[in-house]
Every structure is written in structure tokens, then in C-alpha cells.
Design a protein around this motif. Structure first.
Motif, short mmCIF file in Angstrom:
data_model
loop_
_atom_site.label_atom_id
_atom_site.label_comp_id
_atom_site.label_asym_id
_atom_site.label_seq_id
_atom_site.Cartn_x
_atom_site.Cartn_y
_atom_site.Cartn_z
N GLU A 6 0.82 -1.20 0.00
CA GLU A 6 0.00 0.00 0.00
C GLU A 6 0.85 1.25 0.00
O GLU A 6 1.99 1.25 0.48
CB GLU A 6 -0.90 0.01 1.24
N SER A 7 0.28 2.33 -0.49
CA SER A 7 0.93 3.62 -0.45
C SER A 7 -0.12 4.72 -0.53
O SER A 7 -1.26 4.47 -0.92
CB SER A 7 1.94 3.77 -1.58
N GLY A 8 0.26 5.92 -0.15
CA GLY A 8 -0.61 7.07 -0.31
C GLY A 8 -1.12 7.69 0.96
O GLY A 8 -1.68 8.79 0.92
N GLY A 9 -0.97 7.02 2.10
CA GLY A 9 -1.44 7.60 3.34
C GLY A 9 -0.66 8.85 3.70
O GLY A 9 0.53 8.96 3.42
N ASP A 10 -1.35 9.79 4.35
CA ASP A 10 -0.71 11.06 4.66
C ASP A 10 -1.55 11.82 5.68
O ASP A 10 -2.62 11.35 6.10
CB ASP A 10 -0.57 11.90 3.39
N LEU A 11 -1.04 12.97 6.09
CA LEU A 11 -1.75 13.90 6.95
C LEU A 11 -2.36 14.98 6.07
O LEU A 11 -1.64 15.64 5.32
CB LEU A 11 -0.81 14.50 7.98
N VAL A 12 -3.67 15.15 6.16
CA VAL A 12 -4.36 16.16 5.36
C VAL A 12 -5.36 16.90 6.23
O VAL A 12 -5.79 16.41 7.27
CB VAL A 12 -5.08 15.56 4.13
N GLN A 13 -5.77 18.07 5.77
CA GLN A 13 -6.79 18.83 6.46
C GLN A 13 -8.18 18.39 6.02
O GLN A 13 -8.36 17.86 4.92
CB GLN A 13 -6.62 20.33 6.19
N ALA A 14 -9.15 18.59 6.89
CA ALA A 14 -10.52 18.28 6.54
C ALA A 14 -10.92 18.95 5.24
O ALA A 14 -10.59 20.12 5.01
CB ALA A 14 -11.46 18.70 7.67
N GLY A 15 -11.62 18.22 4.41
CA GLY A 15 -12.01 18.72 3.11
C GLY A 15 -11.03 18.39 2.01
O GLY A 15 -11.36 18.57 0.82
N GLY A 16 -9.87 17.90 2.37
CA GLY A 16 -8.86 17.56 1.40
C GLY A 16 -9.08 16.19 0.79
O GLY A 16 -10.06 15.50 1.08
N SER A 17 -8.13 15.79 -0.05
CA SER A 17 -8.24 14.54 -0.78
C SER A 17 -6.94 13.74 -0.69
O SER A 17 -5.86 14.31 -0.55
CB SER A 17 -8.55 14.79 -2.26
N LEU A 18 -7.08 12.44 -0.78
CA LEU A 18 -5.95 11.52 -0.86
C LEU A 18 -6.31 10.40 -1.81
O LEU A 18 -7.49 10.07 -1.98
CB LEU A 18 -5.61 10.92 0.50
N ARG A 19 -5.30 9.81 -2.41
CA ARG A 19 -5.48 8.65 -3.26
C ARG A 19 -4.57 7.54 -2.77
O ARG A 19 -3.35 7.67 -2.80
CB ARG A 19 -5.16 8.98 -4.72
N LEU A 20 -5.16 6.45 -2.31
CA LEU A 20 -4.42 5.29 -1.86
C LEU A 20 -4.26 4.30 -3.00
O LEU A 20 -5.16 4.14 -3.83
CB LEU A 20 -5.13 4.60 -0.69
#
Length: 117
Positions: A6-20
Motif C-alpha cells: 500500500e501507499s498514499g497515506g498522509d496527513l491532510v486537512q478536513a475537506g482535502g483529498s488523498l489517493r491510496l
């Protein structure tokens, strides 16, 4: 055995986006199901989303409309696009593989997703 990375985990602010992303290797059946579970401290592990090799999908009610699962069968890779993230989405996300909707028997090591407000 199937190995999952797996990859893509991170720290983001509410309302943001991530792709795992999750890449599978090993003894992979052409007909299978891959998905994502998540677990936060003190909470039960829950199925977030899953997708079959034929393209059928399932989502947890809490993420419907915000998350999208997809896959590239040629690459044996599954993706989880997470939009409009909320603090309650904070968890370790685990990629899974199985030969049916009811038999996830291979697991990734997990990737941390943290959403701050």
C-alpha cells in the motif's frame, strides 16, 4: 499467497483529498475481490470499499459519495480516491484481497491516514 503493498497515506486537512494505491503480487486468481478496510484505535475494523475483478463495487454508508474505489486488472492494482475527508476518516487503512466478497484472506500492512480540522 498474495502480497499487497500500500501507499498514499498522509496527513491532510478536513475537506482535502488523498489517493491510496495497493499493488498485488503472487498467486492471483483472475476472478477476485480487492478492497480497503480501516481501523481506528478503540474502534472495530470496518470495510470501507471493495471492488471485484468484474467491476462491481460496495461502499460503507459513511463514505458513499466521497470515496471511489477503482482497479487496474492488468496491473493488479486497486485505488481508493478519498475526497471531502473528515476527521472521522482518520484510521489505518488496510488493503485486502480475496476470491469472493466473503473471503478476504490477504492483507497489506496498512497505511496511516490522518485528517485534521
Amino acid at each position: 499467497q498474495v502480497q499487497l503493498v500500500e501507499s498514499g497515506g498522509d496527513l491532510v486537512q478536513a475537506g482535502g483529498s488523498l489517493r491510496l494505491s495497493c499493488a498485488a503480487s503472487g498467486s492471483i486468481f483472475s476472478i477476485n475481490v480487492m478492497g480497503w478496510y480501516r481501523q481506528a484505535p478503540g474502534k472495530q475494523r470496518e470495510l470501507v470499499a471493495a471492488i471485484s475483478s468484474g467491476g462491481s463495487t460496495r461502499y460503507a454508508d459513511s463514505v458513499k459519495g466521497r470515496f471511489t474505489i477503482s482497479r487496474d486488472n492488468a496491473k493488479n492494482t486497486v485505488y481508493l480516491q478519498m475526497n471531502s475527508l473528515k476527521p472521522e476518516d482518520t484510521a489505518v487503512y488496510y488493503c485486502t484481497y480475496g476470491t469472493s466478497w466473503y473471503s478476504f484472506d490477504s492483507w497489506g500492512q496498512g497505511t496511516q491516514v490522518t485528517v485534521s480540522s
